[in-house]
Design a protein around this motif. Sequence first.
Motif, short mmCIF file in Angstrom:
data_model
loop_
_atom_site.label_atom_id
_atom_site.label_comp_id
_atom_site.label_asym_id
_atom_site.label_seq_id
_atom_site.Cartn_x
_atom_site.Cartn_y
_atom_site.Cartn_z
N GLN A 120 0.82 -1.19 0.00
CA GLN A 120 0.00 0.00 0.00
C GLN A 120 0.86 1.25 0.00
OE1 GLN A 120 -2.74 -0.60 3.38
NE2 GLN A 120 -4.38 -0.59 1.89
N VAL A 121 0.46 2.22 -0.80
CA VAL A 121 1.17 3.49 -0.91
C VAL A 121 0.15 4.62 -0.73
CG1 VAL A 121 2.51 5.00 -2.43
CG2 VAL A 121 2.89 2.54 -2.47
N ALA A 122 0.50 5.64 0.04
CA ALA A 122 -0.39 6.79 0.22
C ALA A 122 -0.29 7.68 -1.01
CB ALA A 122 -0.01 7.56 1.48
N ILE A 123 -1.31 7.62 -1.86
CA ILE A 123 -1.31 8.42 -3.08
C ILE A 123 -2.18 9.66 -2.92
CG2 ILE A 123 -1.98 8.43 -5.53
CD1 ILE A 123 -1.21 5.47 -5.63
N SER A 124 -3.32 9.52 -2.25
CA SER A 124 -4.20 10.66 -2.01
C SER A 124 -4.21 11.00 -0.53
CB SER A 124 -5.62 10.35 -2.52
OG SER A 124 -6.19 9.28 -1.79
N GLY A 125 -5.10 11.92 -0.14
CA GLY A 125 -5.14 12.37 1.24
C GLY A 125 -6.55 12.44 1.78
N PRO A 126 -6.77 13.22 2.85
CA PRO A 126 -8.05 13.21 3.55
C PRO A 126 -9.23 13.66 2.70
CG PRO A 126 -6.60 14.96 4.39
CD PRO A 126 -5.77 14.06 3.55
N GLU A 127 -9.02 14.60 1.78
CA GLU A 127 -10.13 15.04 0.95
C GLU A 127 -10.62 13.92 0.04
OE1 GLU A 127 -8.60 18.46 -1.08
OE2 GLU A 127 -9.24 19.84 0.49
N ASP A 128 -9.68 13.17 -0.51
CA ASP A 128 -10.08 12.07 -1.39
C ASP A 128 -10.65 10.90 -0.60
OD1 ASP A 128 -10.23 10.98 -4.10
OD2 ASP A 128 -8.78 9.50 -3.37
N PHE A 129 -10.12 10.66 0.61
CA PHE A 129 -10.70 9.61 1.46
C PHE A 129 -12.17 9.93 1.75
CE2 PHE A 129 -6.24 8.91 3.39
CZ PHE A 129 -5.89 8.10 2.30
N ALA A 130 -12.46 11.21 2.00
CA ALA A 130 -13.84 11.61 2.27
C ALA A 130 -14.70 11.43 1.02
CB ALA A 130 -13.88 13.07 2.73
N ARG A 131 -14.13 11.71 -0.14
CA ARG A 131 -14.87 11.51 -1.40
C ARG A 131 -15.25 10.05 -1.58
NH1 ARG A 131 -13.73 9.79 -6.66
NH2 ARG A 131 -11.62 9.23 -6.02
N VAL A 132 -14.30 9.16 -1.33
CA VAL A 132 -14.57 7.73 -1.48
C VAL A 132 -15.59 7.26 -0.44
CG1 VAL A 132 -13.55 5.42 -1.36
CG2 VAL A 132 -12.34 7.27 -2.53
N ASP A 133 -15.51 7.83 0.76
CA ASP A 133 -16.46 7.48 1.80
C ASP A 133 -17.89 7.85 1.37
OD1 ASP A 133 -16.52 6.15 4.29
OD2 ASP A 133 -16.83 8.03 5.36
N GLU A 134 -18.03 9.00 0.72
CA GLU A 134 -19.34 9.42 0.22
C GLU A 134 -19.82 8.49 -0.89
OE1 GLU A 134 -19.24 13.50 -0.90
OE2 GLU A 134 -18.88 14.23 1.14
N LEU A 135 -18.90 8.06 -1.75
CA LEU A 135 -19.27 7.12 -2.81
C LEU A 135 -19.78 5.81 -2.20
CD1 LEU A 135 -16.39 7.58 -5.42
CD2 LEU A 135 -18.78 8.27 -5.67
N ARG A 136 -19.08 5.34 -1.17
CA ARG A 136 -19.53 4.12 -0.50
C ARG A 136 -20.92 4.31 0.09
NH1 ARG A 136 -14.32 1.91 3.02
NH2 ARG A 136 -13.02 1.27 1.25
N ALA A 137 -21.12 5.46 0.73
CA ALA A 137 -22.40 5.71 1.40
C ALA A 137 -23.54 5.78 0.40
CB ALA A 137 -22.31 7.00 2.20
N ASP A 138 -23.27 6.17 -0.84
CA ASP A 138 -24.30 6.27 -1.86
C ASP A 138 -24.57 4.96 -2.57
OD1 ASP A 138 -24.74 8.94 -1.35
OD2 ASP A 138 -23.37 9.65 -2.92
N ALA A 139 -23.72 3.95 -2.35
CA ALA A 139 -23.83 2.69 -3.08
C ALA A 139 -24.65 1.66 -2.31
CB ALA A 139 -22.43 2.13 -3.35
#
Length: 215
Positions: A14-33
Amino acid sequence: MSADGKLSTRRREQVAISGPEDFARVDELRADADGVMVGIGTVLADDPSLTVEDPDLRADRRERGDPANPARVVADSRARTPTDARILDDAARTYVLVAETAPADRRRGLEAAGAEIVVAGEERVDLPAAIDALEDHGIDAVLVEGGGELLFSCFEAGVVDELSVFVGPTVIGGREAPTLVDGDGFVDSDAFAELELTAVERLDDGVVLHYAVGG
């Protein structure tokens, strides 16, 4: 992915490519799925939980009558998911997609650990058939998070409607490093997945590219 299209190093760490803003974006995508899908390689390498992190997003799901977390889905033709994997805890329902040739004892072990087995395909998971089976369980919108082998299979099967990808300000390199879409790859240009760029947004010193598939 990195600026050169890699998901991690050639060691598949695992490599840290993105940060907290993108983690939040993915979290929202999960919540909408309705469901979040990964391949068996991701489960074995990362042991993800695939749950929604933000308690407010989980509360929003409950308010609209959904479970706190979307269902978790693993494409796992040979039923290799460990019975102690995090995706088999009681945080959400988990479906394991297997082929008909998956060993019966492994299937039974996963069911005993709490998974619901979906059989689709003879030797490999038939993704269109599996998607239809998930729909029968009330799972209409599926977020596929990876890895590259599964993503290629999804594009090859024609089951992708949208693609969004964060491109980070990092170059990883390596001919054996996994890329966004791996698998066998398309050879005939007529088979290439055609995309239409619909939006670009800047996050965490990188950009998120949004595409419609088949545009």
